[in-house]
Design a protein around this motif. Structure first.
Motif, PDB file in Angstrom:
ATOM      1  N   ASP A 140       0.827  -1.214   0.000  1.00  0.00           N
ATOM      2  CA  ASP A 140       0.000   0.000   0.000  1.00  0.00           C
ATOM      3  C   ASP A 140       0.858   1.259   0.000  1.00  0.00           C
ATOM      4  N   VAL A 141       1.925   1.259   0.791  1.00  0.00           N
ATOM      5  CA  VAL A 141       2.828   2.415   0.814  1.00  0.00           C
ATOM      6  C   VAL A 141       3.508   2.581  -0.533  1.00  0.00           C
ATOM      7  N   MET A 142       3.961   1.493  -1.116  1.00  0.00           N
ATOM      8  CA  MET A 142       4.611   1.560  -2.436  1.00  0.00           C
ATOM      9  C   MET A 142       3.631   2.075  -3.490  1.00  0.00           C
ATOM     10  N   ASN A 143       2.403   1.612  -3.453  1.00  0.00           N
ATOM     11  CA  ASN A 143       1.395   2.104  -4.400  1.00  0.00           C
ATOM     12  C   ASN A 143       1.129   3.590  -4.195  1.00  0.00           C
ATOM     13  N   PHE A 144       1.063   4.020  -2.953  1.00  0.00           N
ATOM     14  CA  PHE A 144       0.856   5.434  -2.659  1.00  0.00           C
ATOM     15  C   PHE A 144       2.018   6.269  -3.195  1.00  0.00           C
ATOM     16  N   LEU A 145       3.232   5.826  -2.944  1.00  0.00           N
ATOM     17  CA  LEU A 145       4.403   6.553  -3.435  1.00  0.00           C
ATOM     18  C   LEU A 145       4.439   6.591  -4.954  1.00  0.00           C
ATOM     19  N   PHE A 146       4.079   5.501  -5.562  1.00  0.00           N
ATOM     20  CA  PHE A 146       4.030   5.456  -7.030  1.00  0.00           C
ATOM     21  C   PHE A 146       2.981   6.433  -7.544  1.00  0.00           C
ATOM     22  N   ASP A 147       1.823   6.498  -6.892  1.00  0.00           N
ATOM     23  CA  ASP A 147       0.747   7.386  -7.324  1.00  0.00           C
ATOM     24  C   ASP A 147       1.114   8.863  -7.195  1.00  0.00           C
ATOM     25  N   ILE A 148       1.859   9.253  -6.175  1.00  0.00           N
ATOM     26  CA  ILE A 148       2.147  10.672  -5.966  1.00  0.00           C
ATOM     27  C   ILE A 148       3.441  11.129  -6.665  1.00  0.00           C
ATOM     28  N   THR A 149       4.197  10.164  -7.161  1.00  0.00           N
ATOM     29  CA  THR A 149       5.440  10.522  -7.831  1.00  0.00           C
ATOM     30  C   THR A 149       5.159  11.019  -9.232  1.00  0.00           C
ATOM     31  N   ASP A 150       5.780  12.134  -9.556  1.00  0.00           N
ATOM     32  CA  ASP A 150       5.622  12.713 -10.888  1.00  0.00           C
ATOM     33  C   ASP A 150       6.809  12.258 -11.743  1.00  0.00           C
ATOM     34  N   PHE A 151       6.542  11.365 -12.662  1.00  0.00           N
ATOM     35  CA  PHE A 151       7.586  10.851 -13.530  1.00  0.00           C
ATOM     36  C   PHE A 151       7.710  11.778 -14.736  1.00  0.00           C
ATOM     37  N   LYS A 152       8.899  12.233 -14.988  1.00  0.00           N
ATOM     38  CA  LYS A 152       9.150  13.105 -16.133  1.00  0.00           C
ATOM     39  C   LYS A 152       9.871  12.310 -17.202  1.00  0.00           C
ATOM     40  N   ASP A 153       9.550  12.627 -18.404  1.00  0.00           N
ATOM     41  CA  ASP A 153      10.204  11.938 -19.536  1.00  0.00           C
ATOM     42  C   ASP A 153      11.626  12.308 -19.679  1.00  0.00           C
TER      43      ASP A 153
END
Length: 153
Positions: A140-153
């Motif tokens: 759940d923590v990993m999913n949360f971190l993945f969701d809030i992380t802004d991945f730039k190209d």
């Protein structure tokens, strides 16, 4: 052969009994199995919940029930016949020398190995439940971190 429940003389209630009396010289195998099945039905859940409280005193009700269910699933599978035969043997041995059984005393003292095995299963199932819960929290923590992380190209 006659099997009699001896009630508590103070309360005279049959659900508060502490003794069985067998009027027979010898206990046959079928009667020993009947008593063993009765003991398992009456005391197994009490023993398991007692072990859960001893090992994991601070568990909430849902966690206690989850551990209980896991232990029962394991017991029903591979240990059911073993436990029945063990208890049946202890009952037969006991009634070779006695004709009255204090149920609580029998369960607490003569079935120590059975109680110890149930306690071991409770520990294993409880620790497995906690490990799975920690794993789910980590995901759940990993999913949360993945969701809030802004991945730039």
């Amino acid at each position: 052969m006659n099997i009699t429940e001896i009630t508590n003389p103070e309360t005279e209630q049959s659900d508060d009994f502490s003794c069985l009396k067998i009027d027979s010289c010898e206990l046959d195998s079928d009667t020993a199995e009947l008593i063993a099945n009765w003991l398992i039905a009456k005391y197994r859940s009490k023993i398991i919940y007692s072990c859960i409280d001893d090992v994991f005193g601070d568990m909430d009700g849902d966690e206690r029930d989850a551990v209980y269910d896991s232990v029962c699933d394991i017991i029903t599978g591979r240990y059911s016949l073993e436990h029945l035969n063990y208890i049946k043997g202890k009952i037969s041995d006991f009634f070779e020398r006695n004709n009255e059984m204090n149920i609580d005393g029998f369960v607490n003292f003569r079935l120590k190995a059975y109680r110890a095995e149930l306690k071991t299963l409770v520990e294993e199932c409880g620790y497995d439940m906690f490990a799975y819960k920690d794993y789910r929290d980590f995901i759940d923590v990993m999913n949360f971190l993945f969701d809030i992380t802004d991945f730039k190209d």
